[in-house]
Design an enzyme around this catalytic site. Sequence first.
Site, PDB file in Angstrom:
ATOM      1  N   ILE A 193       0.847  -1.191   0.000  1.00 40.70           N
ATOM      2  CA  ILE A 193       0.000   0.000   0.000  1.00 40.70           C
ATOM      3  C   ILE A 193       0.886   1.246   0.000  1.00 40.70           C
ATOM      4  CG2 ILE A 193      -1.782   1.278   1.272  1.00 40.70           C
ATOM      5  CD1 ILE A 193      -2.778  -1.424   0.263  1.00 40.70           C
ATOM      6  N   GLY A 194       0.676   2.117  -0.963  1.00 39.38           N
ATOM      7  CA  GLY A 194       1.507   3.315  -1.107  1.00 39.38           C
ATOM      8  C   GLY A 194       0.733   4.590  -0.852  1.00 39.38           C
ATOM      9  N   TYR A 195       0.470   4.887   0.422  1.00 38.73           N
ATOM     10  CA  TYR A 195      -0.192   6.150   0.770  1.00 38.73           C
ATOM     11  C   TYR A 195       0.801   7.107   1.452  1.00 38.73           C
ATOM     12  CZ  TYR A 195      -4.570   3.318   0.739  1.00 38.73           C
ATOM     13  OH  TYR A 195      -5.610   2.485   0.437  1.00 38.73           O
ATOM     14  N   THR A 206      -1.010  10.937   9.209  1.00 44.44           N
ATOM     15  CA  THR A 206      -2.397  11.115   9.650  1.00 44.44           C
ATOM     16  C   THR A 206      -3.123  12.063   8.699  1.00 44.44           C
ATOM     17  OG1 THR A 206      -1.706  10.776  11.932  1.00 44.44           O
ATOM     18  CG2 THR A 206      -3.818  11.877  11.601  1.00 44.44           C
ATOM     19  N   ASN A 221      -4.368   5.139  16.572  1.00 43.89           N
ATOM     20  CA  ASN A 221      -5.549   4.900  17.416  1.00 43.89           C
ATOM     21  C   ASN A 221      -6.218   6.209  17.843  1.00 43.89           C
ATOM     22  OD1 ASN A 221      -5.105   2.230  17.086  1.00 43.89           O
ATOM     23  ND2 ASN A 221      -4.698   1.753  19.230  1.00 43.89           N
ATOM     24  N   GLU A 222      -5.424   7.293  17.937  1.00 43.04           N
ATOM     25  CA  GLU A 222      -6.041   8.597  18.252  1.00 43.04           C
ATOM     26  C   GLU A 222      -6.999   8.985  17.121  1.00 43.04           C
ATOM     27  OE1 GLU A 222      -2.767   8.094  18.443  1.00 43.04           O
ATOM     28  OE2 GLU A 222      -2.279   8.425  20.548  1.00 43.04           O
ATOM     29  N   GLU A 251      -8.768  -1.783   5.322  1.00 38.15           N
ATOM     30  CA  GLU A 251      -7.443  -2.006   5.921  1.00 38.15           C
ATOM     31  C   GLU A 251      -7.547  -2.181   7.437  1.00 38.15           C
ATOM     32  OE1 GLU A 251      -4.443   0.731   4.686  1.00 38.15           O
ATOM     33  OE2 GLU A 251      -3.035   0.117   6.246  1.00 38.15           O
TER      34      GLU A 251
HETATM   35  C1  LIG Z   1       5.443  -0.297  10.765  1.00 43.64           C
HETATM   36  C2  LIG Z   1       4.552   0.554   9.961  1.00 43.64           C
HETATM   37  C3  LIG Z   1       3.995   0.051   8.787  1.00 43.64           C
HETATM   38  C4  LIG Z   1       3.215   0.873   7.983  1.00 43.64           C
HETATM   39  N1  LIG Z   1       2.748   0.392   6.786  1.00 43.64           N
HETATM   40  C5  LIG Z   1       2.178   1.255   5.913  1.00 43.64           C
HETATM   41  C6  LIG Z   1       1.863   0.837   4.588  1.00 43.64           C
HETATM   42  O1  LIG Z   1       2.027  -0.324   4.224  1.00 43.64           O
HETATM   43  N2  LIG Z   1       1.406   1.764   3.712  1.00 43.64           N
HETATM   44  C7  LIG Z   1       1.210   3.074   4.069  1.00 43.64           C
HETATM   45  O2  LIG Z   1       0.793   3.859   3.227  1.00 43.64           O
HETATM   46  N3  LIG Z   1       1.461   3.488   5.344  1.00 43.64           N
HETATM   47  C8  LIG Z   1       1.949   2.614   6.258  1.00 43.64           C
HETATM   48  N4  LIG Z   1       2.254   3.031   7.536  1.00 43.64           N
HETATM   49  C9  LIG Z   1       2.039   4.415   7.893  1.00 43.64           C
HETATM   50  C10 LIG Z   1       0.944   4.628   8.911  1.00 43.64           C
HETATM   51  O3  LIG Z   1      -0.310   4.548   8.300  1.00 43.64           O
HETATM   52  C11 LIG Z   1       1.244   5.997   9.532  1.00 43.64           C
HETATM   53  O4  LIG Z   1       2.320   5.796  10.417  1.00 43.64           O
HETATM   54  C12 LIG Z   1       0.075   6.567  10.251  1.00 43.64           C
HETATM   55  O5  LIG Z   1      -0.901   6.970   9.335  1.00 43.64           O
HETATM   56  C13 LIG Z   1       0.496   7.787  11.117  1.00 43.64           C
HETATM   57  O6  LIG Z   1       1.218   8.703  10.349  1.00 43.64           O
HETATM   58  P1  LIG Z   1       2.637   9.250  10.856  1.00 43.64           P
HETATM   59  O7  LIG Z   1       3.502   8.084  11.179  1.00 43.64           O
HETATM   60  O8  LIG Z   1       3.143  10.220   9.841  1.00 43.64           O
HETATM   61  O9  LIG Z   1       2.335   9.981  12.205  1.00 43.64           O
HETATM   62  P2  LIG Z   1       1.781  11.487  12.400  1.00 43.64           P
HETATM   63  O10 LIG Z   1       0.664  11.759  11.450  1.00 43.64           O
HETATM   64  O11 LIG Z   1       2.941  12.413  12.364  1.00 43.64           O
HETATM   65  O12 LIG Z   1       1.215  11.364  13.861  1.00 43.64           O
HETATM   66  C14 LIG Z   1       2.060  11.316  15.015  1.00 43.64           C
HETATM   67  C15 LIG Z   1       1.181  11.244  16.259  1.00 43.64           C
HETATM   68  O13 LIG Z   1       0.324  12.403  16.313  1.00 43.64           O
HETATM   69  C16 LIG Z   1      -1.035  12.005  16.443  1.00 43.64           C
HETATM   70  N5  LIG Z   1      -1.909  12.879  15.648  1.00 43.64           N
HETATM   71  C17 LIG Z   1      -1.662  13.394  14.420  1.00 43.64           C
HETATM   72  N6  LIG Z   1      -2.716  14.113  13.994  1.00 43.64           N
HETATM   73  C18 LIG Z   1      -3.659  14.029  14.964  1.00 43.64           C
HETATM   74  C19 LIG Z   1      -4.987  14.561  15.119  1.00 43.64           C
HETATM   75  N7  LIG Z   1      -5.546  15.319  14.180  1.00 43.64           N
HETATM   76  N8  LIG Z   1      -5.665  14.271  16.260  1.00 43.64           N
HETATM   77  C20 LIG Z   1      -5.101  13.507  17.242  1.00 43.64           C
HETATM   78  N9  LIG Z   1      -3.842  12.984  17.155  1.00 43.64           N
HETATM   79  C21 LIG Z   1      -3.142  13.237  16.034  1.00 43.64           C
HETATM   80  C22 LIG Z   1      -1.111  10.605  15.866  1.00 43.64           C
HETATM   81  O14 LIG Z   1      -2.180   9.884  16.431  1.00 43.64           O
HETATM   82  C23 LIG Z   1       0.239  10.023  16.260  1.00 43.64           C
HETATM   83  O15 LIG Z   1       0.177   9.486  17.564  1.00 43.64           O
HETATM   84  C24 LIG Z   1       2.968   2.205   8.382  1.00 43.64           C
HETATM   85  C25 LIG Z   1       3.484   2.686   9.594  1.00 43.64           C
HETATM   86  C26 LIG Z   1       4.267   1.881  10.378  1.00 43.64           C
HETATM   87  C27 LIG Z   1       4.818   2.436  11.653  1.00 43.64           C
END
Ligand SMILES: Cc1cc2nc3c(=O)[nH]c(=O)nc-3n(C[C@H](O)[C@H](O)[C@H](O)COP(=O)(O)OP(=O)(O)OC[C@H]3O[C@@H](n4cnc5c(N)ncnc54)[C@H](O)[C@@H]3O)c2cc1C
Length: 398
Positions: A130-132, A139, A378-379, A247
């Site tokens: 998955i490439g998002y 987030t 989870n948030e 997902e």
């Molecule tokens: C091991 C692993 C595998 C993954 N696999 C995939 C994959 O296959 N394909 C893909 O596309 N992505 C993948 N992801 C990405 C995953 O979906 C993102 O890590 C996730 O969406 C959070 O984005 P971020 O890591 O940039 O954190 P951020 O968006 O920077 O968030 C950091 C923290 O801030 C909190 N936060 C941010 N905004 C808000 C808000 N508005 N309200 C409350 N809290 C907030 C979040 O809950 C989190 O705790 C993977 C991530 C990991 C760690």
Amino acid sequence: MDFKDYSTAERDTPEQAKFRQEVRDFLDKEVTAELRREAEVNFFIPPGVIAFMRTLGAKGWLMPEWPKEYGGAGLSSAEKSILTEEAAAYGIRLGSPTDIVGPIVMRYGTEEQKKEWLPKIASGEAIFAIGYTEPNAGTDLAALEMRAIPDGDDYIVNGQKIFSTGAYQSTHHLLAVRTNVDVPKHRGISLFIADLRTPGITISPQWTIADERTDAVFYDDVRVPKKNRLGEENAGWLIITDALTVEREVVSYGHVDARVVVDKLIQYAKETKHNGKPLTEDPLVRQTLAQLAIEANIFRLFTHRLNWLITKGTLSDWAAAMVKIWSAELTQRAANAGMQIMGLYGQLEPDSKWAPLEGYIELVYRFSVVMSFGGGSNELMRSLMAIKGMGLPREPRI
Ligand SMILES: Cc1cc2nc3c(=O)[nH]c(=O)nc-3n(C[C@H](O)[C@H](O)[C@H](O)COP(=O)(O)OP(=O)(O)OC[C@H]3O[C@@H](n4cnc5c(N)ncnc54)[C@H](O)[C@@H]3O)c2cc1C
């Protein structure tokens, strides 16, 4: 191992019991001890499981609920649940990125796309990542910056994805890109199926706290055919939100199945003595395991309900979010309880000969942190529930 050891919530009908036996016979034959071990200690699908997915595909059990014409087996939601939980008891988790793409192509693909992709997905010929996510879009996914510009029959794609789990051993990428920069961010995104073997793509590893590999994927003037676009140009956001719902169902058991963690702890307590006394006589251990068994049963019922909602086509985003939270946090509670029960030995890693349960709980303890993020944090899930499930107002934007 049998989830029913502590489950009195449900009993199979005679037909379901027969199907369960058929699944067990199949798994007895196909799941070797090596495959089981490989699957158990690699939470992101390892090569042996990819090969096994193709064995399942040949039987129609990779997309078991799909009609036979698309390569499925036409199973009911109850049968799918049986297949999923029996496979988990053999160490194999039936939940991969391909399980996310399949339903999306089924729902949004043109007839031509369905004919091309569904059989490849159901057989395991096409394996997806998955490439998002991008460095500046997690987030806030709609902030993604990767660009696709039309050129003849193709788009030319440039940019970077991160955390594209499994990309290094996948054939295809479900790719979200920006196709219009002059409209509000949600309205300028399109979704593609990109072949990861196309010239201009570079894949490099990123390692998690649990030594699991995920990948960064770089696109440098990569040609992606227009015919591989899912939905209309710039209409990708709606499809992505739907795909994220799928997902969240898949990740709730696709990496670690919380029921297996609880089962293993029960098994450990039955087989282990502490200060000359069986652990099962320790009141605290008994109370802890009983509580976890209750929660594992709730998870089991949740997954049955989800499969039923999926089969009916009525799975809502907040219902999937609820299960995703429960699964991640139950796994964390179970791993934490395991560490308490095992004491200092619990910290030994899988390669130590003294590690209880071959280091499984230690590994889950580290990996379960990741489960808070996969499929959205989870948030974010709780926020979604508050808005969509409970009708609360959106949080103020700061
Ligand atoms: C091991 C692993 C595998 C993954 N696999 C995939 C994959 O296959 N394909 C893909 O596309 N992505 C993948 N992801 C990405 C995953 O979906 C993102 O890590 C996730 O969406 C959070 O984005 P971020 O890591 O940039 O954190 P951020 O968006 O920077 O968030 C950091 C923290 O801030 C909190 N936060 C941010 N905004 C808000 C808000 N508005 N309200 C409350 N809290 C907030 C979040 O809950 C989190 O705790 C993977 C991530 C990991 C760690």
